[in-house]
Design a protein around this motif. Structure first.
Motif, PDB file in Angstrom:
ATOM      1  N   LYS A  84       2.066   4.207  -0.289  1.00  7.69           N
ATOM      2  CA  LYS A  84       1.548   4.594   1.017  1.00  7.69           C
ATOM      3  C   LYS A  84       2.664   4.548   2.050  1.00  7.69           C
ATOM      4  O   LYS A  84       3.503   3.654   2.029  1.00  7.69           O
ATOM      5  CB  LYS A  84       0.426   3.643   1.449  1.00  7.69           C
ATOM      6  CG  LYS A  84      -0.825   3.726   0.606  1.00  7.69           C
ATOM      7  CD  LYS A  84      -1.884   2.784   1.159  1.00  7.69           C
ATOM      8  CE  LYS A  84      -3.167   2.856   0.355  1.00  7.69           C
ATOM      9  NZ  LYS A  84      -4.207   1.937   0.893  1.00  7.69           N
ATOM     10  N   TYR A 124       1.099   9.855   1.871  1.00  3.12           N
ATOM     11  CA  TYR A 124       1.465   9.223   0.609  1.00  3.12           C
ATOM     12  C   TYR A 124       2.756   9.856   0.085  1.00  3.12           C
ATOM     13  O   TYR A 124       2.982  11.055   0.234  1.00  3.12           O
ATOM     14  CB  TYR A 124       0.357   9.397  -0.429  1.00  3.12           C
ATOM     15  CG  TYR A 124      -0.865   8.554  -0.157  1.00  3.12           C
ATOM     16  CD1 TYR A 124      -1.101   7.381  -0.874  1.00  3.12           C
ATOM     17  CD2 TYR A 124      -1.775   8.907   0.829  1.00  3.12           C
ATOM     18  CE1 TYR A 124      -2.217   6.600  -0.626  1.00  3.12           C
ATOM     19  CE2 TYR A 124      -2.889   8.128   1.091  1.00  3.12           C
ATOM     20  CZ  TYR A 124      -3.104   6.978   0.355  1.00  3.12           C
ATOM     21  OH  TYR A 124      -4.200   6.199   0.616  1.00  3.12           O
ATOM     22  N   SER A 129       5.936  14.387  -0.678  1.00  5.24           N
ATOM     23  CA  SER A 129       5.115  13.576   0.217  1.00  5.24           C
ATOM     24  C   SER A 129       3.958  14.457   0.664  1.00  5.24           C
ATOM     25  O   SER A 129       4.096  15.683   0.746  1.00  5.24           O
ATOM     26  CB  SER A 129       5.920  13.093   1.422  1.00  5.24           C
ATOM     27  OG  SER A 129       6.954  12.226   1.022  1.00  5.24           O
ATOM     28  N   ILE A 188       2.749   6.084  -6.839  1.00  4.20           N
ATOM     29  CA  ILE A 188       2.329   6.425  -5.478  1.00  4.20           C
ATOM     30  C   ILE A 188       2.647   5.259  -4.556  1.00  4.20           C
ATOM     31  O   ILE A 188       2.394   4.096  -4.890  1.00  4.20           O
ATOM     32  CB  ILE A 188       0.813   6.708  -5.423  1.00  4.20           C
ATOM     33  CG1 ILE A 188       0.410   7.725  -6.480  1.00  4.20           C
ATOM     34  CG2 ILE A 188       0.393   7.162  -4.037  1.00  4.20           C
ATOM     35  CD1 ILE A 188      -1.100   7.887  -6.610  1.00  4.20           C
TER      36      ILE A 188
END
Length: 357
Positions: free
Chosen positions: A44, A52, A80, A42
């Motif tokens: 940000k 994310y 996403s 993952i």
């Protein structure tokens, strides 16, 4: 005897014929099972705290299912996702192999309001007046401000409203943002003052001294001054074990300089004429040279101030904190509370002294 031998030979002949006519059944080999392995990472999005990006690192799969913990699902390989609010979310990836096996990985994330947005403020140059603002890790479409110092609460939809506060009070403020993508976050602070947001500096006091001590009761000694508990109190006077002379001086020492913007003095559980009446707050960096930062002379004790506010419940008149602002705060390593009078009572008491930076 001959008959028994003939019968035996007949049985053997029948068994031999049966064996020759039997078919041999071949055993099929076990099927090959392919096990997928779910895995992902993952990241940000740097421009949107609600967004994310997910990279699929799984092996031996033919299809995937992503669930993002907010009732949404996708079968995109590397998706996403933009969340529409703050909170805790369980991100689940399921992978399916060509033979039907399933692998699963779950990761929990938290989107906290304080990680998304921050209330900012600047002094306008007018006493006790601030221009408010929002710093956000997302593109803001709109803001709703709610000001808890008014009754009923006041609101504003300006991005940068100007707000005037009464000096020496802790106020509640709420800011709610909506981003251009429809995400919503809200934060509430209970420590807004005419000097801006403040934090409790009382717990950072390294040591303190007092000019007089209560040696007769540990429960009502000077340790109660900085315990942030209005249920306890510091009591002086009345007998030799707690004798004092004016002024009463309490000095708080910090390891590093602190800029105290506001302070509070709490009244005790009874006898309002024992409340501090006249005092000064002083600051120093060497313990020798002191600068007066605030001077107060109260016309009424704390209890009667609450009566004047229309409060008719003694539980809300006693054991309360009363806040006072410092007009020109500066950094000091030492702060001193110098109490010079009460309301002509032989005893003096208060529940504590709190400092906010």
């Amino acid at each position: 005897m001959m008959m028994k031998n003939l019968f035996f030979l007949l049985l053997c002949f029948v068994a031999l014929v049966s064996c020759e006519n039997a078919t041999v059944e071949e055993i099929a080999p076990d099927p090959v099972i392919i096990n997928s392995l779910a895995n992902f990472e993952i990241t940000k999005d740097p421009t949107d705290a609600f967004k994310y990006n997910f990279k699929n690192l799984s092996k031996d799969y033919t299809r995937v299912e992503w669930r993002f913990g907010d009732d949404t699902l996708t079968t995109v390989i590397d998706p996403s996702h933009t969340y529409l609010g703050t909170g805790d979310f369980d991100i689940e990836l399921k992978t399916f192999s060509e033979t039907g096996t399933v692998s699963r990985k779950v990761v929990k994330i938290n989107i906290h309001p304080d990680s998304v947005m921050k209330i900012t403020y600047d002094k306008t140059g007018v006493p006790d007046e601030l221009q408010l603002g929002i710093e956000s890790k997302a593109n803001i479409k709109s803001v709703l401000w709610t000001f808890g110092d008014l009754a009923p609460a006041g609101t504003s939809t300006l991005i940068n409203p100007v707000k005037k506060y009464v000096s020496g009070r802790l106020n509640t403020i709420t800011a709610k943002i909506t981003t251009v993508n429809g995400s919503v976050a809200s934060i509430t602070k209970n420590n807004m003052t005419s000097q801006g947001l403040v934090g409790d500096a009382t717990k950072e006091i390294e040591s303190f001294t007092v000019s007089a001590e209560n040696n007769g009761s540990a429960a009502e000694s000077s340790k109660s001054i900085f315990d942030n508990n209005v249920e306890t109190k510091f009591l002086l006077g009345g007998n030799a074990n707690r004798a004092f002379t004016w002024p009463i001086v309490i000095t708080a020492n910090y390891a590093t300089a602190q800029t105290i913007k506001i302070y509070a003095i709490g009244n005790a559980n009874d006898s309002p004429n024992r409340d501090p009446k006249d005092w000064t707050i002083q600051g120093s960096n060497d313990g020798v040279n002191w600068e007066i930062l605030d001077t107060r002379s109260m016309a009424k004790n704390f209890y009667n101030q609450k009566v004047d506010e229309g409060i008719n419940d003694d539980t809300k008149r006693y054991k309360q904190l009363f806040y006072f602002g410092i007009a020109n705060p500066k950094p000091f390593t030492k702060y001193k509370l110098v109490i010079t009078a009460n309301y002509n009572d032989a005893l003096m008491q208060f529940s504590g002294w709190s400092l906010y930076k």
